[in-house]
Design an enzyme around this catalytic site. Structure first.
Site, PDB file in Angstrom:
ATOM      1  N   ASP A 164       0.838  -1.197   0.000  1.00 45.20           N
ATOM      2  CA  ASP A 164       0.000   0.000   0.000  1.00 45.20           C
ATOM      3  C   ASP A 164       0.882   1.259   0.000  1.00 45.20           C
ATOM      4  OD1 ASP A 164      -2.439   1.360   0.194  1.00 45.20           O
ATOM      5  OD2 ASP A 164      -2.382   1.400   2.391  1.00 45.20           O
ATOM      6  N   HIS A 165       0.469   2.264  -0.764  1.00 43.25           N
ATOM      7  CA  HIS A 165       1.062   3.609  -0.676  1.00 43.25           C
ATOM      8  C   HIS A 165       2.577   3.686  -0.713  1.00 43.25           C
ATOM      9  CE1 HIS A 165      -2.087   6.488  -0.311  1.00 43.25           C
ATOM     10  NE2 HIS A 165      -2.753   5.706   0.516  1.00 43.25           N
ATOM     11  N   HIS A 170      -7.435   9.840   5.243  1.00 41.18           N
ATOM     12  CA  HIS A 170      -6.857   8.816   6.113  1.00 41.18           C
ATOM     13  C   HIS A 170      -7.070   9.206   7.571  1.00 41.18           C
ATOM     14  CE1 HIS A 170      -4.089   7.810   2.562  1.00 41.18           C
ATOM     15  NE2 HIS A 170      -4.844   6.753   2.764  1.00 41.18           N
ATOM     16  N   HIS A 178      -9.761   5.256  -0.790  1.00 35.48           N
ATOM     17  CA  HIS A 178      -8.879   5.226   0.382  1.00 35.48           C
ATOM     18  C   HIS A 178      -9.564   5.933   1.547  1.00 35.48           C
ATOM     19  CE1 HIS A 178      -4.762   3.921  -1.140  1.00 35.48           C
ATOM     20  NE2 HIS A 178      -5.572   3.775  -2.174  1.00 35.48           N
ATOM     21  N   GLY A 179      -9.072   5.661   2.756  1.00 32.92           N
ATOM     22  CA  GLY A 179      -9.613   6.364   3.926  1.00 32.92           C
ATOM     23  C   GLY A 179     -10.958   5.829   4.365  1.00 32.92           C
ATOM     24  N   GLY A 180     -11.108   4.504   4.346  1.00 28.76           N
ATOM     25  CA  GLY A 180     -12.397   3.882   4.680  1.00 28.76           C
ATOM     26  C   GLY A 180     -12.871   4.146   6.105  1.00 28.76           C
ATOM     27  N   ASN A 222     -10.235   0.730   0.919  1.00 23.65           N
ATOM     28  CA  ASN A 222      -9.106   0.570   1.852  1.00 23.65           C
ATOM     29  C   ASN A 222      -9.505   0.921   3.280  1.00 23.65           C
ATOM     30  OD1 ASN A 222      -7.632   0.108  -0.446  1.00 23.65           O
ATOM     31  ND2 ASN A 222      -5.985   1.508   0.096  1.00 23.65           N
ATOM     32  N   VAL A 223      -9.141   0.041   4.213  1.00 26.59           N
ATOM     33  CA  VAL A 223      -9.466   0.252   5.624  1.00 26.59           C
ATOM     34  C   VAL A 223      -8.200   0.017   6.449  1.00 26.59           C
ATOM     35  CG1 VAL A 223     -10.945  -0.488   7.536  1.00 26.59           C
ATOM     36  CG2 VAL A 223     -11.802  -0.630   5.183  1.00 26.59           C
ATOM     37  N   THR A 268      -6.978   2.555   9.682  1.00 31.95           N
ATOM     38  CA  THR A 268      -6.935   3.102  11.049  1.00 31.95           C
ATOM     39  C   THR A 268      -7.756   2.302  12.051  1.00 31.95           C
ATOM     40  OG1 THR A 268      -6.592   5.287  10.112  1.00 31.95           O
ATOM     41  CG2 THR A 268      -7.360   5.213  12.386  1.00 31.95           C
TER      42      THR A 268
HETATM   43  P1  13P Z   1      -7.942   4.626   6.877  1.00 31.46           P
HETATM   44  O1  13P Z   1      -6.737   4.439   7.741  1.00 31.46           O
HETATM   45  O2  13P Z   1      -8.522   5.995   7.011  1.00 31.46           O
HETATM   46  O3  13P Z   1      -8.958   3.556   7.076  1.00 31.46           O
HETATM   47  O4  13P Z   1      -7.424   4.520   5.367  1.00 31.46           O
HETATM   48  C1  13P Z   1      -6.701   3.401   4.988  1.00 31.46           C
HETATM   49  C2  13P Z   1      -6.143   3.580   3.636  1.00 31.46           C
HETATM   50  O5  13P Z   1      -6.670   4.277   2.800  1.00 31.46           O
HETATM   51  C3  13P Z   1      -4.910   2.828   3.340  1.00 31.46           C
HETATM   52  O6  13P Z   1      -4.416   3.097   2.071  1.00 31.46           O
END
Ligand code: 13P
Length: 283
Positions: free
Chosen positions: A82-83, A179, A207-209, A229-230, A232
């Site tokens: 990821d990323h 995120h 992203h940023g689920g 994507n999940v 945090t």
């Molecule tokens: P969150 O951490 O906000 O769930 O986002 C995860 C993410 O997008 C990983 O690429």
């Protein structure tokens, strides 16, 4: 379980009106919790390591765990980088058996973004590896820093140009998601998402689920999102429950006694997200 093609999984998700969730892991215990939850829900999922995890554990070990897990899993499982902001990290993840990598050069100009994606695609595609890129920006405090700027929104013509110039396999789009935890309700630009989806055939990634309400995730899926994507909520559930269990157990706790109930808590969260993405029973 035989190796699955992410392209096929995403195509099926698109046709079936659901999304493939990608869960970030930090170590072996949340890694296992995610896989167990996916198997119990009979769901195809992705399991992703971000660059901090890869640098800490080492790409060799992450790759080996990923390969063994994909072979052993009872349901389709895709290990993903990821990323990554670095082309060389994508290449070394591929060398160590990742079937899917993300090159995130979204903070650079379109021209530089295209160049980085082309380099990863040229290395990945002959080896059958899937590549995700990003266009526009994901807001919030992610590993790429704290992005609060207003120019996060994906431009349709830029998304189309990036896809055309690179042949990338999936595309993360800046549509207002962030995120980390949201301050207030997330404001997602569904119209822009629908416009990008109309302009290109490439599967789109949200992203940023964490913190996005179920109805918004489903609306995003309806408007073209194929992967969610999940991150945090996985590591916070892990760490907060770990603290609680340690307090409960008092001095001299044994690792496996502590992590067992913690894994169950992580599994509950993963299962909730699998159902939110409507991918349960789709293995
Ligand atoms: P969150 O951490 O906000 O769930 O986002 C995860 C993410 O997008 C990983 O690429």
């Amino acid at each position: 379980m035989i190796q699955h093609s992410l392209k096929e999984l995403l195509k099926k998700a698109d046709q079936g009106g659901y999304a493939i969730p990608s869960f970030n892991y930090s170590d072996i215990w949340d890694f296992l919790a995610i896989i167990e939850a996916a198997e119990e829900e009979e769901a195809p999922v992705m399991i992703a390591s971000n660059p901090l995890v890869v640098m800490d554990i080492g790409v060799e070990l992450c790759g080996a765990f990923g390969k063994a897990a994909m072979e052993k899993a009872k349901t389709p499982l895709i290990h993903h980088l990821d990323h990554s902001f670095r082309v060389d990290m994508c290449k070394s993840a591929i060398d160590y058996g990742y079937p899917s990598v993300m090159i995130d050069a979204s903070k650079y100009s379109l021209k530089e973004n295209i160049k980085a994606v082309q380099e990863v695609v040229a290395y990945a595609h002959p080896q059958g590896v899937h590549v995700e890129a990003e266009i526009g920006k994901i807001k919030g405090k992610g590993i790429e820093g704290d992005f609060k700027g207003g120019d996060f929104l994906v431009q349709v013509d830029e998304a189309a140009a990036l896809v055309k110039e690179t042949g990338v396999d999936s595309l993360a789009v800046g549509i207002g998601t962030a995120h980390g935890f949201y301050e207030g309700k997330p404001e997602i630009n569904f119209q822009r998402l629908a416009e990008v989806n109309k302009a290109i055939d490439t599967p789109l990634v949200l992203h940023g689920g964490t913190g996005i309400p179920e109805e918004d995730i489903r609306k995003a899926i309806k408007n073209g999102i194929n992967k969610v994507n999940v991150g945090t909520i996985i590591h916070c559930t892990y760490m907060n429950n770990l603290r609680e269990e340690l307090v409960k157990m008092g001095p001299n706790p044994y690792t496996l006694d502590v992590v067992k109930p913690v894994k169950e808590k992580i599994k509950e969260v993963v299962k909730m997200w699998i159902r939110t993405c409507m991918v349960n029973g789709k293995a």
